[in-house]
Scaffold this motif. Structure first.
Motif, PDB file in Angstrom:
ATOM      1  N   TYR A 174       0.860  -1.182   0.000  1.00  0.00           N
ATOM      2  CA  TYR A 174       0.000   0.000   0.000  1.00  0.00           C
ATOM      3  C   TYR A 174       0.896   1.232   0.000  1.00  0.00           C
ATOM      4  N   ALA A 175       0.577   2.186  -0.852  1.00  0.00           N
ATOM      5  CA  ALA A 175       1.376   3.412  -0.939  1.00  0.00           C
ATOM      6  C   ALA A 175       0.441   4.605  -1.051  1.00  0.00           C
ATOM      7  N   MET A 176       0.719   5.617  -0.233  1.00  0.00           N
ATOM      8  CA  MET A 176      -0.105   6.807  -0.263  1.00  0.00           C
ATOM      9  C   MET A 176       0.761   8.035  -0.031  1.00  0.00           C
ATOM     10  N   GLU A 177       0.394   9.118  -0.697  1.00  0.00           N
ATOM     11  CA  GLU A 177       1.048  10.390  -0.409  1.00  0.00           C
ATOM     12  C   GLU A 177       0.031  11.517  -0.504  1.00  0.00           C
ATOM     13  N   VAL A 178       0.183  12.475   0.390  1.00  0.00           N
ATOM     14  CA  VAL A 178      -0.634  13.680   0.350  1.00  0.00           C
ATOM     15  C   VAL A 178       0.328  14.863   0.372  1.00  0.00           C
ATOM     16  N   ALA A 179       0.153  15.775  -0.568  1.00  0.00           N
ATOM     17  CA  ALA A 179       1.048  16.920  -0.696  1.00  0.00           C
ATOM     18  C   ALA A 179       0.245  18.205  -0.654  1.00  0.00           C
ATOM     19  N   LEU A 180       0.668  19.111   0.197  1.00  0.00           N
ATOM     20  CA  LEU A 180       0.124  20.457   0.188  1.00  0.00           C
ATOM     21  C   LEU A 180       0.952  21.317  -0.754  1.00  0.00           C
ATOM     22  N   VAL A 181       0.288  22.208  -1.439  1.00  0.00           N
ATOM     23  CA  VAL A 181       0.965  23.145  -2.345  1.00  0.00           C
ATOM     24  C   VAL A 181       0.851  24.532  -1.723  1.00  0.00           C
ATOM     25  N   PRO A 182       1.879  24.950  -0.966  1.00  0.00           N
ATOM     26  CA  PRO A 182       1.798  26.256  -0.317  1.00  0.00           C
ATOM     27  C   PRO A 182       1.997  27.426  -1.261  1.00  0.00           C
ATOM     28  N   TYR A 183       2.603  27.135  -2.421  1.00  0.00           N
ATOM     29  CA  TYR A 183       2.872  28.223  -3.368  1.00  0.00           C
ATOM     30  C   TYR A 183       2.909  27.665  -4.783  1.00  0.00           C
ATOM     31  N   ALA A 184       2.149  28.275  -5.672  1.00  0.00           N
ATOM     32  CA  ALA A 184       2.149  27.905  -7.083  1.00  0.00           C
ATOM     33  C   ALA A 184       2.005  29.162  -7.921  1.00  0.00           C
ATOM     34  N   THR A 185       2.598  29.155  -9.086  1.00  0.00           N
ATOM     35  CA  THR A 185       2.413  30.242 -10.041  1.00  0.00           C
ATOM     36  C   THR A 185       1.764  29.673 -11.304  1.00  0.00           C
ATOM     37  N   TYR A 186       1.103  30.527 -12.058  1.00  0.00           N
ATOM     38  CA  TYR A 186       0.479  30.079 -13.291  1.00  0.00           C
ATOM     39  C   TYR A 186       0.625  31.136 -14.373  1.00  0.00           C
ATOM     40  N   ARG A 187       0.540  30.658 -15.604  1.00  0.00           N
ATOM     41  CA  ARG A 187       0.426  31.528 -16.773  1.00  0.00           C
ATOM     42  C   ARG A 187      -0.662  30.920 -17.654  1.00  0.00           C
ATOM     43  N   ASN A 188      -1.653  31.729 -17.959  1.00  0.00           N
ATOM     44  CA  ASN A 188      -2.790  31.283 -18.747  1.00  0.00           C
ATOM     45  C   ASN A 188      -2.882  32.136 -20.012  1.00  0.00           C
ATOM     46  N   GLU A 189      -2.828  31.491 -21.171  1.00  0.00           N
ATOM     47  CA  GLU A 189      -2.913  32.189 -22.449  1.00  0.00           C
ATOM     48  C   GLU A 189      -4.168  31.744 -23.194  1.00  0.00           C
ATOM     49  N   ASP A 190      -5.009  32.711 -23.538  1.00  0.00           N
ATOM     50  CA  ASP A 190      -6.193  32.460 -24.351  1.00  0.00           C
ATOM     51  C   ASP A 190      -5.975  33.033 -25.740  1.00  0.00           C
ATOM     52  N   SER A 191      -6.412  32.280 -26.740  1.00  0.00           N
ATOM     53  CA  SER A 191      -6.377  32.750 -28.125  1.00  0.00           C
ATOM     54  C   SER A 191      -7.810  32.747 -28.663  1.00  0.00           C
ATOM     55  N   HIS A 192      -8.405  33.945 -28.751  1.00  0.00           N
ATOM     56  CA  HIS A 192      -9.746  34.099 -29.309  1.00  0.00           C
ATOM     57  C   HIS A 192      -9.591  34.352 -30.812  1.00  0.00           C
ATOM     58  N   PHE A 193      -9.723  33.294 -31.600  1.00  0.00           N
ATOM     59  CA  PHE A 193      -9.408  33.364 -33.015  1.00  0.00           C
ATOM     60  C   PHE A 193     -10.349  34.275 -33.799  1.00  0.00           C
ATOM     61  N   LEU A 194     -11.563  34.449 -33.314  1.00  0.00           N
ATOM     62  CA  LEU A 194     -12.545  35.268 -34.042  1.00  0.00           C
ATOM     63  C   LEU A 194     -12.512  36.733 -33.601  1.00  0.00           C
ATOM     64  N   ARG A 195     -11.547  37.089 -32.740  1.00  0.00           N
ATOM     65  CA  ARG A 195     -11.497  38.461 -32.228  1.00  0.00           C
ATOM     66  C   ARG A 195     -10.081  39.036 -32.368  1.00  0.00           C
ATOM     67  N   GLN A 196      -9.469  38.862 -33.528  1.00  0.00           N
ATOM     68  CA  GLN A 196      -8.090  39.302 -33.727  1.00  0.00           C
ATOM     69  C   GLN A 196      -7.970  40.667 -34.394  1.00  0.00           C
ATOM     70  N   SER A 197      -9.069  41.349 -34.575  1.00  0.00           N
ATOM     71  CA  SER A 197      -9.020  42.685 -35.156  1.00  0.00           C
ATOM     72  C   SER A 197      -8.225  43.630 -34.257  1.00  0.00           C
ATOM     73  N   PRO A 198      -7.448  44.560 -34.841  1.00  0.00           N
ATOM     74  CA  PRO A 198      -6.734  45.552 -34.021  1.00  0.00           C
ATOM     75  C   PRO A 198      -7.677  46.388 -33.160  1.00  0.00           C
ATOM     76  N   ASN A 199      -8.924  46.485 -33.552  1.00  0.00           N
ATOM     77  CA  ASN A 199      -9.901  47.245 -32.768  1.00  0.00           C
ATOM     78  C   ASN A 199     -10.567  46.403 -31.688  1.00  0.00           C
ATOM     79  N   ASP A 200     -10.201  45.115 -31.624  1.00  0.00           N
ATOM     80  CA  ASP A 200     -10.776  44.231 -30.610  1.00  0.00           C
ATOM     81  C   ASP A 200      -9.650  43.720 -29.702  1.00  0.00           C
ATOM     82  N   LEU A 201      -9.359  42.417 -29.715  1.00  0.00           N
ATOM     83  CA  LEU A 201      -8.340  41.862 -28.820  1.00  0.00           C
ATOM     84  C   LEU A 201      -6.963  41.774 -29.453  1.00  0.00           C
ATOM     85  N   GLY A 202      -6.873  41.871 -30.775  1.00  0.00           N
ATOM     86  CA  GLY A 202      -5.578  41.819 -31.429  1.00  0.00           C
ATOM     87  C   GLY A 202      -5.116  40.392 -31.681  1.00  0.00           C
TER      88      GLY A 202
END
Length: 304
Positions: free
Chosen positions: A201-229
């Motif tokens: 039997y093997a078990m582990e529990v880990a707390l994550v006291p600190y995490a960083t993230y980077r989230n990138e969205d690409s809205h393909f239908l909104r690439q106009s310079p007057n919108d999201l680019g």
């Protein structure tokens, strides 16, 4: 988390009841795992300083993301007490539902628009830990560990159906939104192992006291310079916390070259309320980002 601590107590009781001398632990383990899991990612931001936009202004949810992944794992003992282990996996997110909701307030009333899309994507992850055994009785042992985790999901939503207002739809063959989310996390945890004959039997529990993230969205239908680019045209960064939990039962089969087969469960959850979302040259506070994945494990490995 009460269930986790009850599981640890049960493992300690099982090992203590044997009261048998400890056998020499294997110095090296190596194997492969299959993970069938379902995941959810939810994100929202606040642009209410620009009326009539509400708070939250937009909520994006990627739900029912069923994935198949394969990973390699290894563990090596270092001296009598120390050990190092890690695993790395890749997978395919085969199905899922992307829901995009936008909110405004007009004359004191809240209105929203909602679109729903089908989606798929890819999953990548890896972990490395170093630990030390701090208690042993018979074949039962407890260790503490610290480590690093990286978790990436790349998703693409195809077409959409407008579920509010007069309705409408867009062809499913057209990609409308892509999402690329990477978490980088520090782990602090407790690992427990116990043996009864050929069963481990093997078990582990880990707390994550600190995490960083980077989230990138690409809205393909909104690439106009007057919108999201140009894409990626919505980028969020910040920090969060969370936990990770693994539980496995394994059994050695001498007639099959001493291979060890195991079944288990794994649960990851990371969340943030601290972050900034940038779009069209403007920054907005992120109100929530949450990622969760839960599923079953099947392991084949060998120890030396």
């Amino acid at each position: 988390m009460r269930t986790v601590w009850l599981a640890i107590a049960a493992m300690l009781a099982a090992g203590g009841a044997q009261a048998q001398p400890a056998e020499e632990a294997p110095g090296f383990e190596f194997g492969v795992r299959y993970w069938l899991s379902s995941g959810t990612t939810t994100r929202s931001h606040d642009a209410s300083r620009f009326p009539p936009l509400a708070n939250p202004t937009s909520t994006l949810e990627y739900d029912d993301m069923w994935a198949n992944s394969i990973e390699l794992y290894a563990r090596k003992t270092l001296g009598e007490k120390w050990w190092v282990k890690g695993y790395a996996g890749v997978g395919r997110i085969n199905t899922g539902t992307f829901t995009d909701q936008d909110f405004i307030i007009l004359n004191g009333a809240l209105f929203y628009a909602e679109t729903v899309s089908g989606m798929d994507g890819d999953l990548k992850y890896g972990t490395i830990d170093i630990g030390r055994e701090v208690w042993r009785r018979g074949s039962t042992a407890l260790s503490v560990f610290a480590g690093y985790r990286q978790w990436n999901e790349q998703l693409t939503a195809h077409g959409f159906t407008l579920t509010t207002g007069i309705g409408g739809s867009f062809d499913d063959s057209v990609p409308v939104v892509a999402n690329d989310l990477t978490w980088k996390a520090a782990r602090l945890g407790l690992a427990a192992t116990a043996e009864r004959g050929r069963t481990r039997y093997a078990m582990e529990v880990a707390l994550v006291p600190y995490a960083t993230y980077r989230n990138e969205d690409s809205h393909f239908l909104r690439q106009s310079p007057n919108d999201l680019g140009p894409v990626p045209n919505v980028i969020a960064e910040g920090r969060g916390t969370g936990f990770q939990f693994d539980l496995e039962v394994r059994r050695v089969y001498p007639q099959l070259w001493d291979l060890e087969f195991g079944l288990g469960i794994r649960w990851w959850k990371l969340a943030s309320t601290h972050g900034t979302q940038t779009q069209a040259g403007t920054d907005f506070p992120l109100t929530e980002l949450k990622s969760e994945r839960l599923g079953g494990l099947f392991t084949v490995g060998k120890s030396w």
